[in-house]
Design a protein around this motif. Sequence first.
Motif, mmCIF file in Angstrom:
data_model
loop_
_atom_site.group_PDB
_atom_site.id
_atom_site.type_symbol
_atom_site.label_atom_id
_atom_site.label_comp_id
_atom_site.label_asym_id
_atom_site.label_seq_id
_atom_site.Cartn_x
_atom_site.Cartn_y
_atom_site.Cartn_z
ATOM 1 N N ARG A 119 -0.751 -17.611 -35.767
ATOM 2 C CA ARG A 119 0.373 -18.091 -36.689
ATOM 3 C C ARG A 119 0.908 -19.413 -36.368
ATOM 4 O O ARG A 119 1.125 -20.376 -37.204
ATOM 5 N N GLN A 120 1.365 -19.638 -35.019
ATOM 6 C CA GLN A 120 1.797 -20.826 -34.549
ATOM 7 C C GLN A 120 0.798 -21.897 -34.697
ATOM 8 O O GLN A 120 1.246 -22.911 -35.079
ATOM 9 N N ALA A 121 -0.390 -21.860 -34.436
ATOM 10 C CA ALA A 121 -1.162 -22.628 -34.214
ATOM 11 C C ALA A 121 -1.694 -23.074 -35.765
ATOM 12 O O ALA A 121 -1.613 -24.364 -36.099
ATOM 13 N N ALA A 122 -1.651 -22.273 -36.836
ATOM 14 C CA ALA A 122 -1.855 -22.617 -38.259
ATOM 15 C C ALA A 122 -0.519 -22.953 -38.832
ATOM 16 O O ALA A 122 -0.643 -24.197 -39.675
ATOM 17 N N ARG A 123 0.619 -22.786 -38.222
ATOM 18 C CA ARG A 123 1.746 -23.622 -38.871
ATOM 19 C C ARG A 123 1.807 -25.054 -38.254
ATOM 20 O O ARG A 123 2.232 -25.846 -39.265
ATOM 21 N N LEU A 124 1.411 -25.403 -37.081
ATOM 22 C CA LEU A 124 1.311 -26.616 -36.887
ATOM 23 C C LEU A 124 0.051 -27.602 -37.411
ATOM 24 O O LEU A 124 0.327 -28.734 -37.872
ATOM 25 N N ALA A 169 0.107 -20.987 -23.674
ATOM 26 C CA ALA A 169 1.316 -20.750 -24.757
ATOM 27 C C ALA A 169 2.292 -21.459 -24.466
ATOM 28 O O ALA A 169 3.027 -22.203 -25.327
ATOM 29 N N ALA A 170 2.598 -21.414 -23.116
ATOM 30 C CA ALA A 170 3.973 -22.162 -22.543
ATOM 31 C C ALA A 170 3.565 -23.665 -22.796
ATOM 32 O O ALA A 170 4.568 -24.200 -23.075
ATOM 33 N N ALA A 171 2.514 -23.976 -22.468
ATOM 34 C CA ALA A 171 2.174 -25.681 -22.496
ATOM 35 C C ALA A 171 2.248 -26.105 -24.064
ATOM 36 O O ALA A 171 2.836 -27.111 -24.385
ATOM 37 N N ALA A 172 1.863 -25.237 -24.924
ATOM 38 C CA ALA A 172 1.692 -25.421 -26.318
ATOM 39 C C ALA A 172 3.179 -25.438 -26.911
ATOM 40 O O ALA A 172 3.690 -26.547 -27.611
ATOM 41 N N TYR A 173 4.012 -24.637 -26.266
ATOM 42 C CA TYR A 173 5.602 -24.809 -26.790
ATOM 43 C C TYR A 173 6.179 -25.925 -26.231
ATOM 44 O O TYR A 173 6.833 -26.406 -27.360
ATOM 45 N N PHE A 174 6.057 -26.329 -25.030
ATOM 46 C CA PHE A 174 6.546 -27.590 -24.563
ATOM 47 C C PHE A 174 6.102 -28.910 -25.290
ATOM 48 O O PHE A 174 6.654 -29.619 -25.584
ATOM 49 N N HIS A 175 4.871 -28.771 -25.617
ATOM 50 C CA HIS A 175 4.428 -29.889 -26.234
ATOM 51 C C HIS A 175 4.576 -29.901 -27.609
ATOM 52 O O HIS A 175 5.250 -31.186 -28.219
ATOM 53 N N GLU A 176 4.995 -28.930 -28.289
ATOM 54 C CA GLU A 176 5.645 -29.075 -29.621
ATOM 55 C C GLU A 176 6.996 -29.513 -29.787
ATOM 56 O O GLU A 176 7.480 -30.223 -30.418
ATOM 57 N N ARG A 177 7.849 -28.984 -28.556
ATOM 58 C CA ARG A 177 9.133 -29.533 -28.534
ATOM 59 C C ARG A 177 9.252 -31.038 -27.992
ATOM 60 O O ARG A 177 10.234 -31.756 -28.705
ATOM 61 N N GLY A 211 7.178 -33.189 -29.381
ATOM 62 C CA GLY A 211 6.661 -33.862 -30.648
ATOM 63 C C GLY A 211 4.897 -34.069 -30.614
ATOM 64 O O GLY A 211 4.651 -34.621 -31.283
ATOM 65 N N ASP A 212 4.237 -33.476 -29.762
ATOM 66 C CA ASP A 212 2.992 -33.710 -29.601
ATOM 67 C C ASP A 212 2.198 -32.578 -30.366
ATOM 68 O O ASP A 212 2.023 -31.333 -29.751
ATOM 69 N N LEU A 213 2.011 -32.515 -31.747
ATOM 70 C CA LEU A 213 2.107 -31.537 -32.409
ATOM 71 C C LEU A 213 0.393 -31.131 -32.370
ATOM 72 O O LEU A 213 0.204 -29.815 -32.365
ATOM 73 N N ALA A 214 -0.390 -32.027 -32.289
ATOM 74 C CA ALA A 214 -1.759 -31.808 -32.298
ATOM 75 C C ALA A 214 -2.268 -30.952 -31.044
ATOM 76 O O ALA A 214 -3.028 -30.119 -31.190
ATOM 77 N N THR A 215 -1.768 -31.511 -29.952
ATOM 78 C CA THR A 215 -2.034 -30.767 -28.803
ATOM 79 C C THR A 215 -1.279 -29.410 -28.504
ATOM 80 O O THR A 215 -2.197 -28.532 -28.257
ATOM 81 N N ALA A 216 -0.413 -29.404 -29.151
ATOM 82 C CA ALA A 216 0.455 -27.997 -29.071
ATOM 83 C C ALA A 216 -0.425 -27.060 -30.200
ATOM 84 O O ALA A 216 -0.771 -25.876 -29.821
ATOM 85 N N ALA A 217 -0.982 -27.627 -31.338
ATOM 86 C CA ALA A 217 -1.619 -26.817 -31.996
ATOM 87 C C ALA A 217 -3.119 -26.265 -31.514
ATOM 88 O O ALA A 217 -3.469 -25.112 -31.629
ATOM 89 N N ARG A 218 -3.692 -27.285 -30.720
ATOM 90 C CA ARG A 218 -4.878 -26.867 -30.085
ATOM 91 C C ARG A 218 -4.486 -25.739 -28.876
ATOM 92 O O ARG A 218 -5.606 -24.852 -28.755
ATOM 93 N N LEU A 219 -3.365 -25.904 -28.046
ATOM 94 C CA LEU A 219 -3.122 -25.131 -27.071
ATOM 95 C C LEU A 219 -2.787 -23.633 -27.524
ATOM 96 O O LEU A 219 -3.025 -22.762 -27.145
ATOM 97 N N TYR A 220 -2.103 -23.472 -28.730
ATOM 98 C CA TYR A 220 -1.796 -22.367 -29.345
ATOM 99 C C TYR A 220 -3.039 -21.609 -29.692
ATOM 100 O O TYR A 220 -2.972 -20.197 -29.583
ATOM 101 N N ALA A 221 -3.904 -22.158 -30.423
ATOM 102 C CA ALA A 221 -5.342 -21.572 -30.828
ATOM 103 C C ALA A 221 -6.007 -21.161 -29.346
ATOM 104 O O ALA A 221 -6.510 -20.062 -29.242
ATOM 105 N N GLU A 222 -6.193 -21.925 -28.202
ATOM 106 C CA GLU A 222 -6.666 -21.526 -27.067
ATOM 107 C C GLU A 222 -5.813 -20.297 -26.594
ATOM 108 O O GLU A 222 -6.552 -19.461 -26.053
ATOM 109 N N ALA A 223 -4.560 -20.171 -26.438
ATOM 110 C CA ALA A 223 -3.786 -19.489 -25.859
ATOM 111 C C ALA A 223 -4.012 -17.833 -26.728
ATOM 112 O O ALA A 223 -4.168 -16.703 -26.229
ATOM 113 N N ALA A 224 -4.362 -17.988 -28.178
ATOM 114 C CA ALA A 224 -4.545 -16.960 -28.954
ATOM 115 C C ALA A 224 -5.913 -16.162 -28.459
ATOM 116 O O ALA A 224 -6.048 -14.989 -28.642
ATOM 117 N N GLN A 225 -6.759 -17.065 -28.179
ATOM 118 C CA GLN A 225 -8.167 -16.310 -27.794
ATOM 119 C C GLN A 225 -7.980 -15.619 -26.370
ATOM 120 O O GLN A 225 -8.815 -14.786 -26.112
#
Length: 391
Positions: A380-385, A343-351, A353-367
């Motif tokens: 919801r964060q993954a779906a948003r991205l 989740a932390a990695a997803a947040y920093f990847h989104e900040r 600009g790497d939205l694809a990686t961030a979305a993947r990591l958000y989905a992984e964190a959700a599991q």
Amino acid sequence: MDEALLRSLTPSVLAILVRRGADFAAAEDAVQDALVEALRFWPADPSPSSSSRGRPIRDVKGWLVTVAWRKFLDQARADAARRRREERVEEEPGPGTAPAVDDTLRLYFLCAHPSLTPSSAVALTLRAVGGLTTRQIAQAYLVPEATMAQRISRAKRTVSGVRFDQPGDVATVLRVLYLVFNEGYSGDVDLAAEAIRLTRQLAAQVDHPEAAGLLALMLLHHARRAARTASDGSLVPLAEQDRGRWDTALIAEGVAVLQAALARDRLGEFQVQAAIAALHADAPTAEETDWVQIVEWYDELTRLTDSPVVRLNRAVAVGEADGPRAGLAALAALDASLPRHAAAAAYFHERDGDLATAARLYAEAAQKAPNLAERDHLTRQAARLNARLRR
């Protein structure tokens, strides 16, 4: 049966029991019971051809002493058990309203038994008194549920048959209250208010700066509780919370308790965590948070605990203070299997600009999320991205 022999042996058998410590009346009763047994056991006809109930006794006196002593011991045990039952009945409270005495904190101390290791004592207390499930305790310790179940079973075996009359140390009880509060604050069971109540009692009773530090930490976190969830029950991250909903009275109390503890110059991990929480509470907006000072406090906390979770939180603080790439670099030095690492990695990847990686990591964190609210938020964060990527 030679009744004359029995009569001649009775005084000496009685004397032997008295010399062994039996009072005269009890010894006499025991000897009489032994004579009754002799009537039942010894043969009426001692001849070798007899088919009667027993067999000839070579040492009649020894047999009588053995049986009489056993009879005495049996009666002594029965008398002692009867007296204990009578004493318990006398000690039973009379009918009516029970006294309003809160022994919960005392139970925490007793379950933190000196015969247990601190980690086992914490696990046992959380299970027996704190009301947490084995799964919740395992999540708090970052271990599999089966491992925690074995640890709790070993703790129970260790204290099996042990009198719980030696209180454990304050540090162990503080650890238990800390974990109970954390589960109540972010888990499935609302235990936070109870943990605060007990920690208030503890801080008032013991001269321990970490008791005050823990109380301050709880108050500062609890002050934000109303803002942590939206009207639909969804999780609201700290940066997005409505700070007008924070409880300023709890914040002021927490800061005052913390300042008094820090003034004693006996720094501990709970005081450091409270100092970090105070910096968040002091910021008028998320953008005005003093992340540089928070990183410094995390450096101190790492020195005190060397906890992987603390190192993860420090990496997040570094990213907030020095930018997302600095945060990702700090995360890269840590075990990626740590809870909330993805989740932390997803947040920093989104900040960054790497939205694809961030979305993947958000989905992984959700599991891997430890509770339903966090899982829904990350989903919801993954779906948003992903929605942004499809535009």
